[in-house]
Motif scaffolding. Sequence first.
Motif, PDB file in Angstrom:
ATOM      1  N   GLU A 178      19.807  10.849  34.733  1.00 23.32           N
ATOM      2  CA  GLU A 178      18.856  11.565  35.573  1.00 23.32           C
ATOM      3  C   GLU A 178      18.352  10.685  36.714  1.00 23.32           C
ATOM      4  OE1 GLU A 178      15.985  12.777  32.713  1.00 23.32           O
ATOM      5  OE2 GLU A 178      16.867  14.765  32.449  1.00 23.32           O
ATOM      6  N   ALA A 227      21.240  10.304  39.175  1.00 26.76           N
ATOM      7  CA  ALA A 227      21.424  11.543  39.947  1.00 26.76           C
ATOM      8  C   ALA A 227      20.368  11.665  41.039  1.00 26.76           C
ATOM      9  CB  ALA A 227      21.371  12.745  39.009  1.00 26.76           C
ATOM     10  N   ALA A 228      19.118  11.331  40.711  1.00 30.20           N
ATOM     11  CA  ALA A 228      18.052  11.365  41.717  1.00 30.20           C
ATOM     12  C   ALA A 228      18.297  10.320  42.798  1.00 30.20           C
ATOM     13  CB  ALA A 228      16.701  11.136  41.047  1.00 30.20           C
ATOM     14  N   ASP A 229      18.817   9.179  42.387  1.00 29.19           N
ATOM     15  CA  ASP A 229      19.119   8.102  43.331  1.00 29.19           C
ATOM     16  C   ASP A 229      20.190   8.540  44.322  1.00 29.19           C
ATOM     17  OD1 ASP A 229      18.816   5.334  44.195  1.00 29.19           O
ATOM     18  OD2 ASP A 229      20.819   5.019  43.382  1.00 29.19           O
ATOM     19  N   ILE A 230      21.215   9.197  43.812  1.00 27.72           N
ATOM     20  CA  ILE A 230      22.293   9.677  44.675  1.00 27.72           C
ATOM     21  C   ILE A 230      21.783  10.758  45.624  1.00 27.72           C
ATOM     22  CG2 ILE A 230      24.501  10.920  44.701  1.00 27.72           C
ATOM     23  CD1 ILE A 230      25.151   9.530  42.039  1.00 27.72           C
ATOM     24  N   ALA A 231      20.910  11.634  45.102  1.00 27.16           N
ATOM     25  CA  ALA A 231      20.427  12.755  45.902  1.00 27.16           C
ATOM     26  C   ALA A 231      19.481  12.315  47.015  1.00 27.16           C
ATOM     27  CB  ALA A 231      19.733  13.771  45.005  1.00 27.16           C
ATOM     28  N   SER A 232      18.603  11.343  46.712  1.00 27.60           N
ATOM     29  CA  SER A 232      17.573  10.979  47.691  1.00 27.60           C
ATOM     30  C   SER A 232      17.759   9.605  48.301  1.00 27.60           C
ATOM     31  CB  SER A 232      16.195  11.043  47.026  1.00 27.60           C
ATOM     32  OG  SER A 232      16.103  10.034  46.021  1.00 27.60           O
ATOM     33  N   GLY A 233      18.392   8.729  47.550  1.00 27.04           N
ATOM     34  CA  GLY A 233      18.550   7.361  48.044  1.00 27.04           C
ATOM     35  C   GLY A 233      17.295   6.526  47.925  1.00 27.04           C
ATOM     36  N   THR A 242      14.683   5.810  44.961  1.00 29.08           N
ATOM     37  CA  THR A 242      14.139   5.961  43.612  1.00 29.08           C
ATOM     38  C   THR A 242      13.819   4.594  43.063  1.00 29.08           C
ATOM     39  OG1 THR A 242      16.227   5.727  42.425  1.00 29.08           O
ATOM     40  CG2 THR A 242      15.703   7.913  43.248  1.00 29.08           C
TER      41      THR A 242
END
Length: 339
Positions: free
Chosen positions: A42, A45-51, A53
């Motif tokens: 999770e 995934a957040a890291d990939i989506a927003s860059g 985190t």
Amino acid sequence: FQKWRKFGAPPNTPGPMAHHPAVKEHEWIAWMIALHFLSVLEIIAADIASGVTSIAPLRNNRSDSLPKPVTLIRGNEFENVLFGYPTNTSVKIGGDTQVWKMTNKKCLTTFQPSVPGSELENAIVSGRAAKDVSVMEPKSMASFNKGWVLDLGHDEKNAKRILHPYNGLGFMDSKQALYGVKASGTLSFFLRFDLFHTHTPKAPFKESVGSPEVRAETTCKSITVCQVNESRDEKECDIQSDLEFTVGGVSIPPEDVQIINADGISYKGKKLCVYFGVPERAKPVVKNLAIEEGNEPPSAGVPDLSAHAGIELGIAVINESILLRNGPCSVSHIIWEQA
């Protein structure tokens, strides 16, 4: 949580033991591990989506960066092997968090299955008895008089015989080890240095081994030796007091051999491993294991052992009271920590 102690193994097989988890307990452990993985996924995934985190600061460090261990550190020397060491670097994750790094280690084992290139037998220089004898065959004192013997413990061998009609329950799990008594003499290993991954730059080993620039203690910090995890007679070998260790031609004083007392490194209360530092006077050597002792040339997937710098480790039983029927000394894993 139903049928908590029901095993999947056929009746009368040695698997259903009090200290073995049954099917439902395995499923429960797997579920907990999966949730830990899910939590990490999770974040990724957040890291990939927003860059942006909480994981971003760690991604900018080397891949061997770790958070501080949750285990209580007591200041024992062997803890660096288990948990790594603190650095002067911190990252911002809910406050300043110190970055830890693992030490550079190599590990060899007699257990099977193992990763290609990690077989402890390939590091043997001398002191082993005949190689072409099956671990399932009975061994007499005559075998041990010729050197250390690759074998299975009594209980392990009996379990293998019982499981043979069931094809080992579908997987390989061989806790074989090198066993010896005083008459077996010294078992010698060549522990190879990886000069290209040490913290201090070195000249090519062919030019520098034996010179002041490359000393054993500046290239290899410590050695850990472990015995096989099995319960035997109360008079069995004591890995800390019944063995003598020699590193680079220098005998390790008994008081410098530390038993590792830590979680996960014992079997039914029995401590399995010892740790000792490499002495200053230990001498590195260059060896070509591909041609010594009649070894075959390295096969595909096995590191080239020809003409490499390293250090010799000698292990010998010093207690004459160690007998086959009580439990000979054993060596199953060797880990050495590079500087």
